[in-house]
Design a protein around this motif. Structure first.
Motif, short mmCIF file in Angstrom:
data_model
loop_
_atom_site.label_atom_id
_atom_site.label_comp_id
_atom_site.label_asym_id
_atom_site.label_seq_id
_atom_site.Cartn_x
_atom_site.Cartn_y
_atom_site.Cartn_z
N GLU A 9 36.74 9.92 -13.73
CA GLU A 9 37.72 11.02 -13.26
C GLU A 9 37.44 11.53 -11.61
OE1 GLU A 9 39.50 15.41 -14.43
OE2 GLU A 9 37.72 14.57 -15.52
N ASP A 10 35.94 11.68 -11.13
CA ASP A 10 35.69 12.07 -10.03
C ASP A 10 35.68 10.85 -9.11
OD1 ASP A 10 34.97 14.49 -10.89
OD2 ASP A 10 32.79 14.03 -11.48
N ILE A 11 35.72 9.43 -9.57
CA ILE A 11 35.76 8.19 -8.72
C ILE A 11 37.18 8.00 -8.39
CG2 ILE A 11 35.20 5.91 -8.55
CD1 ILE A 11 32.64 6.41 -10.21
N ASP A 12 38.01 7.88 -9.15
CA ASP A 12 39.52 7.50 -9.07
C ASP A 12 40.41 8.24 -10.06
OD1 ASP A 12 42.06 6.11 -8.62
OD2 ASP A 12 40.89 4.55 -8.15
N LYS A 13 40.94 9.18 -9.58
CA LYS A 13 41.70 10.34 -10.70
C LYS A 13 42.85 9.61 -11.03
CE LYS A 13 42.93 14.40 -12.12
NZ LYS A 13 42.14 15.07 -13.19
N GLU A 14 43.74 8.58 -10.41
CA GLU A 14 44.79 8.07 -10.91
C GLU A 14 44.39 6.94 -11.94
OE1 GLU A 14 48.44 5.32 -8.90
OE2 GLU A 14 46.69 5.95 -7.61
N LEU A 15 43.40 6.22 -11.59
CA LEU A 15 42.93 5.36 -12.77
C LEU A 15 42.54 6.20 -13.91
CD1 LEU A 15 40.82 2.62 -10.94
CD2 LEU A 15 43.02 2.44 -12.17
N TYR A 16 41.95 7.24 -13.85
CA TYR A 16 41.42 8.14 -14.95
C TYR A 16 42.60 8.53 -15.93
CZ TYR A 16 39.63 12.03 -17.95
OH TYR A 16 39.53 12.79 -18.62
N ASN A 17 43.69 8.92 -15.03
CA ASN A 17 45.08 9.49 -15.71
C ASN A 17 45.63 8.51 -16.44
OD1 ASN A 17 44.58 12.05 -14.79
ND2 ASN A 17 45.74 11.58 -12.94
N ALA A 18 45.59 7.10 -15.95
CA ALA A 18 46.01 5.78 -16.65
C ALA A 18 45.37 5.51 -17.85
CB ALA A 18 46.17 4.67 -15.62
N ILE A 19 44.20 5.63 -17.71
CA ILE A 19 43.30 5.26 -19.32
C ILE A 19 43.12 6.50 -20.03
CG2 ILE A 19 40.95 6.30 -18.19
CD1 ILE A 19 41.83 2.84 -20.22
N GLU A 20 43.60 7.72 -19.65
CA GLU A 20 43.57 8.72 -20.47
C GLU A 20 44.96 8.55 -21.50
OE1 GLU A 20 42.81 13.69 -20.55
OE2 GLU A 20 43.67 12.72 -18.71
N ASP A 21 45.99 8.04 -20.96
CA ASP A 21 47.12 8.21 -21.37
C ASP A 21 47.03 6.94 -22.44
OD1 ASP A 21 48.34 10.28 -20.23
OD2 ASP A 21 49.41 8.83 -18.53
N ALA A 22 46.30 5.94 -22.22
CA ALA A 22 46.05 4.83 -23.15
C ALA A 22 45.36 5.17 -24.21
CB ALA A 22 45.42 3.46 -22.25
N GLN A 23 44.37 5.85 -24.17
CA GLN A 23 43.67 6.68 -25.13
C GLN A 23 44.43 7.52 -26.14
OE1 GLN A 23 39.05 7.55 -24.08
NE2 GLN A 23 40.27 8.03 -22.20
N LYS A 24 45.19 8.30 -25.52
CA LYS A 24 46.21 9.12 -26.50
C LYS A 24 47.02 8.11 -27.36
CE LYS A 24 46.08 12.98 -23.34
NZ LYS A 24 46.93 13.78 -22.45
N LEU A 25 47.57 7.37 -26.69
CA LEU A 25 48.29 6.33 -27.54
C LEU A 25 47.54 5.51 -28.64
CD1 LEU A 25 50.38 4.63 -24.47
CD2 LEU A 25 51.47 6.25 -26.45
N TYR A 26 46.24 5.11 -28.32
CA TYR A 26 45.60 4.54 -29.37
C TYR A 26 45.38 5.56 -30.51
CZ TYR A 26 42.04 1.88 -31.92
OH TYR A 26 41.32 1.37 -32.73
N ARG A 27 44.82 6.91 -29.90
CA ARG A 27 44.59 7.82 -31.19
C ARG A 27 45.80 8.01 -31.96
NH1 ARG A 27 42.94 11.49 -27.55
NH2 ARG A 27 40.88 10.41 -27.29
#
Length: 279
Positions: A9-27
């Protein structure tokens, strides 16, 4: 909610948001949509690594360019992870289903690629020590936290069981003491023995009198048995009378009748036996 990619999240906010959506879909068990979202995440990461030359390139071209520039084993692993993620996303784009295990492996590979990407940007050795937690992906809670909760629950159950056993023990071992002060069997097994006996002085006097009367009665009976009675003395003193002739005759008649009866019975039996042999 906590997740495996918080370091990003602190390194690349855009990439973090993209992977967070992927985790929610998996969950939520949308595994195909998760694979597609992971492909978007991997393409963005590849273009960032390649730089400005990747603006007009496709995902395949970007990965091939990165492949040509590999200089270390970590870079090779990084490219292999992105190729795997792209492959799973392409399957879903062509109407094929992704299995839960394939979707999980794609998330894990995205994690490894993110470690390499974050370390190349920040050069922090702590990033290399991070490990993927499957429980955190599925539940949003770290595995250690869940284990700690389980320990507290187990401890509470053990304490509850110990308390119940202690109470049961107190109930089972309520015992009385005998004359010597030694503990007897449990109160529960034979409660009648442990009822308090109330002493009634009147009853005790009556009982003692009854006992004395019984003793006296036994003594009198024993004395009477030893002394012969007056009637017994008189009978012993009387001479035996001789049997008269009439009595002797009556006795003889009775004997003759008995003999005649048994003779009749014998004759009848023999006659019946012969008749049966004849027929």
């Amino acid at each position: 909610m906590a997740n495996n990619f918080e370091f990003l999240e602190d390194i690349d906010k855009e990439l973090y948001n993209a992977i967070e959506d992927a985790q929610k879909l998996y969950r939520d068990e949308y595994f195909n949509q998760c694979a597609v979202q992971l492909r978007v995440f991997a393409e963005k990461m590849a273009k960032r690594v390649l730089g400005s030359t990747s603006l007009n390139l496709t995902f395949d071209d970007t990965l091939n360019c990165l492949k040509d520039k590999i200089k270390s084993e970590s870079e090779r692993e990084f490219i292999d992870d992105l190729f795997f993620i792209k492959k799973q996303g392409n399957k879903c784009a062509h109407g094929e289903d992704v299995t839960p295990s394939e979707a999980l492996e794609a998330v894990q590979r995205a994690f490894e690629a993110s470690i390499n990407y974050a370390y190349s940007r920040k050069k922090d050795d702590k990033i290399l020590k991070l490990q993927f937690d499957t429980t955190l992906l599925v539940t949003g809670q770290k595995q250690q936290e869940i284990k700690l909760v389980d320990k507290y629950i187990q401890l509470a159950n053990e304490q509850k069981e110990e308390l119940l056993n202690a109470k049961q023990g107190e109930f089972n071992f309520k015992v009385d003491k005998n004359e010597e002060g030694i503990r007897n069997e449990s109160y529960v097994s034979n409660p009648k023995k442990y009822k308090e006996k109330k002493i009634n002085p009147k009853r005790e006097k009556i009982k003692s009198k009854i006992k004395e009367a019984k003793k006296n009665l036994k003594q009198n009976i024993n004395n009477d048995d030893k002394k012969p009675s007056k009637t017994a003395k008189k009978q012993a003193s009387k001479p035996l009378k001789k049997k008269t002739k009439k009595q002797n005759k009556k006795q003889q008649k009775r004997i003759l009748k008995l003999i005649a009866f048994w003779v009749f019975v014998f004759v009848s039996v023999t006659f019946i036996a012969k008749m049966l042999q004849f027929f």
